[in-house]
Enzyme design. Sequence first.
Site, short mmCIF file in Angstrom:
data_model
loop_
_atom_site.label_atom_id
_atom_site.label_comp_id
_atom_site.label_asym_id
_atom_site.label_seq_id
_atom_site.Cartn_x
_atom_site.Cartn_y
_atom_site.Cartn_z
CB SER A 196 68.33 49.63 -67.58
OG SER A 196 68.45 50.90 -66.74
CG ASP B 83 74.90 53.91 -69.85
OD1 ASP B 83 74.28 54.49 -68.97
OD2 ASP B 83 74.64 52.64 -69.92
CG HIS C 291 71.10 53.41 -70.10
ND1 HIS C 291 71.84 52.65 -69.42
CD2 HIS C 291 69.78 53.16 -69.78
CE1 HIS C 291 71.09 52.05 -68.76
NE2 HIS C 291 69.62 52.28 -69.00
#
Length: 328
Positions: free
Chosen positions: A167, A263, A293
């Site tokens: 991320s 996601d 995610h």
Amino acid sequence: MTEHVPQSWKPLDADALLVAQAIAKALPVPVRELGAQVARELLASSPSDRPLTPLDQVDTVTVPTRSGELRARLYRPEGSPATGPRPALMYLHGGGFVLGTLDGVDEVCRAIAARSGWAVLSPEYRLAPEHPYPAAVEDSLDTLAWLRGSAPDWGVDPDLIAVGGDSAGGNLAAALCLHLRDHGLPLPVSQVLVYPPVDDRFSTPSWTRFADAPLLTTADAHWLWEQYIGPGRTDGVDQYAAPMKAASLRGLPPALVLTAEVDPLRDDAEAYADRLRHDGVPTTAVRHSGVFHGFFTEVGVFSQTDAAIDDVVRHLRGVTAARAASTS
């Protein structure tokens, strides 16, 4: 099951659906409404007394940076490598530049180190909104420079260092590679980008299709981005904040890009992988189906997490094999 399941959640596998429902119950309101401090308290991970991957060599180290000292953890697998100093991965945690801790990625760092034979360094970079862009990029650059300089002290090969993260950490790893290339500095041997946010336009189809995805919604992603670049900023940002803005990706290190099916960030990350390939960068992209995610760091929770860690381990072993072949 009688609970309402959002349409975008339909592709989730059984494990992921249960986790998604648990998260929905644990977070009474969206992260953007909680604010940074409350969200950190609710989502913080506690260190485990019995980690799933025990390692004897886990050191807390202090890294000097231009803004002061930061804390990091260095994970080293058991035994000594047969061929000299071992390679290392600098792994940057996720959390939307606002959240995330060393404890939150402890299990995944242990797993990567144990399975790959690489050392893993996990730094505690500064978080927004208290420290907006470019604070985290600066911390990442300074930590990598420290790792290169002190590598012999830790049995690490300074010429075999990769960067990676999930991320926000994936964004920082990509930005790091761009910055080093642009400034003529030594590049990492590889970049491992796990569902990285790389574009500030929020315009690809997954932002709409998975707007209400578990853990990270499109609205929360917008809010987290605003915290990172600074509220009310209208002058745009450069490629070290949004790597997709780079005019060219040519000359960057080989990449592994992992994405999750459900996601909002998925399409941006996969488009970045496509651009890397187009610009001549050897790139492997893997989409993990049935998950959302955040799955990568949840060792022992998602069945797909183990497979994704194996993707990373194979990639790192490929890097060392290619280096050995080139020097033989």
